[in-house]
Design an enzyme around this catalytic site. Sequence first.
Site: not given
Ligand code: MSP
Length: 501
Positions: A126, A18, A143, A21, A129, A294, A297, A146
């Site tokens: 959680c 999304h 949590c 990411h 997380c 943030k 879903k 969440h």
């Molecule tokens: N799998 C763990 C990270 C492990 S690294 C050894 C994780 N994954 S995640 O997919 O949930 O999120 C990964 C990264 O994407 C996090 O740094 C998170 O901050 C970033 N983002 C997820 N949603 C986001 C936004 N809406 N905005 C900016 N970054 C976001 O955490």
Amino acid sequence: MSRFYLTTPIYYVNAQPHLGHAYTTIVGDALARWHRLLGEEVHFLTGTDEHGLKIQQAADAAGIPPQQFADNIAPLFVKAWERLDITNTDFIRTTEQRHRIGVQKLLQACFDAGDIELDVYRGMYCVACEAYYTADDLDGDNCPIHKRPVEHVEEENYFFRLSRFGDRLLDWYANHPDAIVPEHRLNEVTSFIKQGLHDFSVSRKTLTWGIPLPFDESHVAYVWFDALANYITAIGYGANDTTFNKWWPVNRHLIGKDIIRFHCIYWPAMLMSAGIEPPSGYAVGGWLLVGGEKMSKTSGNVVNPLDLIDEIGLDGFRYYVLADTAYGNDGDFTYEGLIARYNSDLANNLGNLAARVATVVGKKCDGRGTAPSPSSALAPISSQTVADAVEQWQRVQPSRALEATWQLIRATNAHLEQHEPWKAEPGAGVDAVMGDALEALRIITILVYPAMPDTAREIWSRIGMTGDIADVRVPDALQWGGYTAGATVTKGDPLFPRRTV
Ligand code: MSP
């Protein structure tokens, strides 16, 4: 040749790629491209986080085995990054054999150092997380992140003795004050360490979806221990010392602010325990919110980046993401904001400049580029822009680097408006104005390349520069005076046709 090793977080495969990411990954890509322009050998790693309870539960809900579940989702990340023109040099999946070998080696090293021990864990967990909480952390029974009920857990776990590492971590940060940008995040980390660190569990006995501990196969590794290790397993830890020593320690881990403790406290402590140097640098980003929240879903506000590319073009999207939010702060995505920035910065400024320059050179200079003047009024503005942009890329501030670049774009447009070469007769006066404009545009093009590679390639060829822009080397190529007079200038279609909401 100096080297630059850069990573994004590895993304959980319980969600499709999304905007959040894409945001972190595009910042990584722009930075990787900038460091290549600096002449550095760049290794840029991203990947997917595929073990743990969260993924197990998502697979259960989908009614398929977790490996199959991960196999379905991981390629969506690979494809999304291809579509976004991300130049990662590796993509690691935590279910790969190379990762398993390295994680087990790291666990064994920490165990042999006496920093992993068996104990009983009683407390709250959680799943969203994948983190343990103490009663103080909770928001009522929920949590704190969440706002969902946590699970009560009581089980025999192996613990990593994080509590032993407080002083060593504080010393390390005292000796490496530039390790974390933006700087206020360093204070957050050090004050958290000063409050006293708690040991954390590194294994689960009730879960099978993970990597077995090498010293007790009845447990699997805690997903965060497993995930963090990707940064070293991908470069050969446990298998190839040459590649490992070539790239480690990492220059920058790009991370979101939500995962700072795992990265800036757990991870260096795990490495110290295993006798490995901690990461040299981190750049901590904020969140890209949607409607102030943030993406999730449950809120139904998940934005698919690929839809936005179809709408506004790849470079329009990359530019928006990089320019609109100062890295480190939270940003708020709105469709209206995307269109407004596209129209003002790209259609009206950069696109307009490129079109004007090509049109006037076509009409008044026989389509041949003219020479810039060393004493142009644009030269000092350009050198200021270059100095600012270089500094801001170094500080992982793409929005500020682009803001500096746009100063030069605006100044060049103003220069043309002041001299109105389109009204003048062909001759030395027009040639001088256009030589300066072409030179400014050449420098601008190099500076926008990390953010908008396709656009930069296009302008580069339209102003008659030869070779691949990716092969220029900064800062030398950013010196005023590099434009080759006599080059063929072509107009082409508008780069950024105006859009309406
Ligand atoms: N799998 C763990 C990270 C492990 S690294 C050894 C994780 N994954 S995640 O997919 O949930 O999120 C990964 C990264 O994407 C996090 O740094 C998170 O901050 C970033 N983002 C997820 N949603 C986001 C936004 N809406 N905005 C900016 N970054 C976001 O955490």
